[in-house]
Design an enzyme around this catalytic site. Structure first.
Site, PDB file in Angstrom:
ATOM      1  N   GLU A 127       0.803  -1.247   0.000  1.00  0.00           N
ATOM      2  CA  GLU A 127       0.000   0.000   0.000  1.00  0.00           C
ATOM      3  C   GLU A 127       0.828   1.287   0.000  1.00  0.00           C
ATOM      4  OE1 GLU A 127      -2.885  -0.231   3.163  1.00  0.00           O
ATOM      5  OE2 GLU A 127      -3.805  -2.041   2.354  1.00  0.00           O
ATOM      6  N   ASN A 169       2.160  -5.164  -3.156  1.00  0.00           N
ATOM      7  CA  ASN A 169       0.745  -5.492  -2.899  1.00  0.00           C
ATOM      8  C   ASN A 169      -0.048  -4.211  -2.624  1.00  0.00           C
ATOM      9  OD1 ASN A 169      -1.238  -7.654  -2.277  1.00  0.00           O
ATOM     10  ND2 ASN A 169      -1.159  -6.883  -0.176  1.00  0.00           N
ATOM     11  N   HIS A 205     -10.396  -6.137  -2.363  1.00  0.00           N
ATOM     12  CA  HIS A 205     -11.488  -5.938  -1.406  1.00  0.00           C
ATOM     13  C   HIS A 205     -12.617  -5.253  -2.179  1.00  0.00           C
ATOM     14  CE1 HIS A 205      -9.001  -7.205   1.896  1.00  0.00           C
ATOM     15  NE2 HIS A 205      -8.068  -6.316   1.593  1.00  0.00           N
ATOM     16  N   GLU A 232      -6.107 -10.764  -1.218  1.00  0.00           N
ATOM     17  CA  GLU A 232      -6.942 -10.527  -0.021  1.00  0.00           C
ATOM     18  C   GLU A 232      -8.414 -10.474  -0.395  1.00  0.00           C
ATOM     19  OE1 GLU A 232      -5.534  -7.151   2.275  1.00  0.00           O
ATOM     20  OE2 GLU A 232      -3.441  -7.662   1.897  1.00  0.00           O
ATOM     21  N   ASP A 234     -12.144 -10.404  -0.808  1.00  0.00           N
ATOM     22  CA  ASP A 234     -13.432 -10.488  -0.104  1.00  0.00           C
ATOM     23  C   ASP A 234     -14.411  -9.591  -0.844  1.00  0.00           C
ATOM     24  OD1 ASP A 234     -12.480  -8.011   0.900  1.00  0.00           O
ATOM     25  OD2 ASP A 234     -12.228  -8.764   2.940  1.00  0.00           O
TER      26      ASP A 234
HETATM   27  C1  XIL Z   1      -6.395  -6.251   8.301  1.00  0.00           C
HETATM   28  C2  XIL Z   1      -6.719  -7.424   9.212  1.00  0.00           C
HETATM   29  O1  XIL Z   1      -7.631  -8.266   8.537  1.00  0.00           O
HETATM   30  C3  XIL Z   1      -7.307  -6.934  10.507  1.00  0.00           C
HETATM   31  O2  XIL Z   1      -7.425  -8.013  11.431  1.00  0.00           O
HETATM   32  C4  XIL Z   1      -6.434  -5.844  11.117  1.00  0.00           C
HETATM   33  O3  XIL Z   1      -7.076  -5.314  12.251  1.00  0.00           O
HETATM   34  C5  XIL Z   1      -6.151  -4.755  10.109  1.00  0.00           C
HETATM   35  O4  XIL Z   1      -5.566  -5.320   8.949  1.00  0.00           O
HETATM   36  N1  XIL Z   1      -5.001  -4.551   3.693  1.00  0.00           N
HETATM   37  C6  XIL Z   1      -4.014  -5.405   4.150  1.00  0.00           C
HETATM   38  C7  XIL Z   1      -4.283  -6.295   5.312  1.00  0.00           C
HETATM   39  O5  XIL Z   1      -2.951  -5.497   3.527  1.00  0.00           O
HETATM   40  O6  XIL Z   1      -3.128  -6.515   6.102  1.00  0.00           O
HETATM   41  C8  XIL Z   1      -5.397  -5.761   6.160  1.00  0.00           C
HETATM   42  O7  XIL Z   1      -5.692  -6.741   7.172  1.00  0.00           O
HETATM   43  C9  XIL Z   1      -6.610  -5.433   5.325  1.00  0.00           C
HETATM   44  C10 XIL Z   1      -6.284  -4.371   4.313  1.00  0.00           C
END
Ligand code: XIL
Length: 297
Positions: A127, A169, A205, A232, A234
Site C-alpha cells: 500500500e 501489494n 477488497h 486478499e 473479499d
Molecule cells: C487487516 C486485518 O484483517 C485486521 O485483522 C487488522 O485489524 C487490520 O488489517 N489490507 C491489508 C491487510 O494489507 O493486512 C489488512 O488486514 C486489510 C487491508
C-alpha cells in the site's frame, strides 16, 4: 476437484486464505482450513508491530504457529507484509530520516532471514501508493525517508531470502486506473533497472462488483514479466457469488495469475464486520459464493 485447493491445483494455481493464529484451536475453523486451502497468509502475525514490538527485539511466536501449521498440512505460505505505513510498532512511528531508514532495512532483513526458504511469496511493500487520480506515492514516514525506499526494501529482501518471490501489494488497483497505472510504471521501471520484483498482489477488497477491465489489468502487469496474485479477496453485496465467479475466471484466464487468497474463512472471521464477504457462513457452511468459485475453477 471437490475442494478449492485441489481444484485450483488442477489448474496450476493455489487457493489460500488469511489465517489468525488465535483461531487455530477452533475445530470448525481448522477443519475448513485443512480441507479447502493449500496456501495461507498470516492475517496480522507477520506485520511489523507483531514481529518487532521493540526495536531490535523480534517475536516470531505467532507467525511461526501459522507457518508450522501450514507446513504440517503441506500448504505454502505468503509472507505479509515487511513494510507498510499501517500496523507499525510505536517506536517506528516515532522515528524519521536515516534512523528510520536503517530500522526499516534491518526489519526487512531480519524477518526475511528468519523465514528464509519457507515463504512462497513475500509482500515486501504494501500500500505505498495514494488513492485517487494523482498517481503519487502515499505520504508516510517510510516515503519521507526517500523515494528509493521501495527498491531498497526489495533488494534487502532478495539478499535475505533469494528463493522467495517478492511482491508489491495494494488495493483499489482492480481496474486500469491512475493508481494501478502508477504501480504499473514502477514495476516496469524496476524490471528495466534490475530491481528484484517478481510479483504484484491485487488485494481485491470488493463491494458487489468488479471493474470490467479486471482481467485486462492483471494481464498488463503479467506482460511486464511478473506473476500476479489475488491476495486478499473479499466481496460484499447481493451480487457476491457472481463477482466471485468473475474474479476466479479472470485469474484462470491469465497464465501468470498463480493463485487466489481470500481474506478469511467464515463471515465471522472477516475484518469487514457485518458485511459477510467470505465463502463460508458463521457456522462454517458453504455459501453460494463458495459454489460459484468451485464451479469456476
Ligand atoms: C487487516 C486485518 O484483517 C485486521 O485483522 C487488522 O485489524 C487490520 O488489517 N489490507 C491489508 C491487510 O494489507 O493486512 C489488512 O488486514 C486489510 C487491508
Amino acid at each position: 476437484g471437490t475442494t478449492l485447493g485441489t481444484s485450483a491445483a488442477e489448474r496450476g494455481r493455489y487457493f489460500g486464505t488469511a489465517v489468525a493464529a488465535n483461531k487455530l484451536n477452533d475445530g470448525v475453523y481448522t477443519t475448513i482450513l485443512n480441507r479447502e486451502f493449500n496456501s495461507v497468509t498470516a492475517e496480522n502475525e507477520m506485520k511489523w508491530d507483531a514481529t518487532e514490538p521493540n526495536r531490535g527485539q523480534f517475536n516470531f511466536t505467532n507467525g511461526d504457529r501459522i507457518l508450522n501449521h501450514a507446513r504440517q498440512q503441506g500448504m505454502s505460505v505468503r509472507g505479509h507484509a515487511l513494510l507498510w505505513h499501517s500496523q507499525q510498532p510505536g517506536w517506528a512511528q516515532g522515528l524519521e530520516g536515516s534512523t528510520l531508514r536503517s530500522a526499516m532495512m534491518n526489519h526487512v532483513t531480519q524477518v526475511a532471514t528468519h523465514y528464509r526458504g519457507q515463504i512462497h511469496s513475500w509482500d515486501v511493500v504494501n500500500e505505498a501508493f495514494a488513492d485517487g487520480t494523482s498517481g503519487a506515492r502515499r505520504d508516510s514516514n517510510l516515503q519521507r525517508t526517500g523515494n528509493d525506499w521501495i527498491e531498497a526494501a526489495f533488494r534487502a529482501a532478495r539478499a535475505a531470502d533469494p528463493n522467495a518471490r517478492l511482491c508489491y501489494n495494494d488495493y483499489n488497483t482492480d481496474g486500469i486506473n491512475a493508481k494501478s497505472t502508477a504501480i504499473y510504471n514502477m514495476v516496469r521501471d524496476f524490471r528495466a533497472r534490475g530491481v528484484p520484483i517478481d510479483c504484484v498482489g491485487f488485494q481485491s477488497h470488493l463491494t458487489n462488483s468488479v471493474p470490467g477491465d479486471y482481467q485486462a489489468n492483471l494481464q498488463r502487469f503479467a506482460d511486464l514479466g511478473v506473476d500476479v496474485q489475488i491476495t486478499e479477496l473479499d466481496i460484499s453485496g447481493s451480487n457476491q457469488a457472481n463477482v466471485y465467479s468473475t474474479v476466479t475466471r479472470a485469474c484462470l484466464a491469465v497464465a501468470r495469475c498463480t493463485g487466489i487468497t481470500v481474506w478469511g474463512i467464515r463471515d465471522s472471521d472477516s475484518w469487514r464486520t457485518g458485511q459477510n464477504p467470505l465463502l463460508f457462513d458463521a457456522s462454517g457452511n458453504k455459501k453460494p459464493a463458495y459454489t460459484a468459485v468451485l464451479n469456476a475453477l
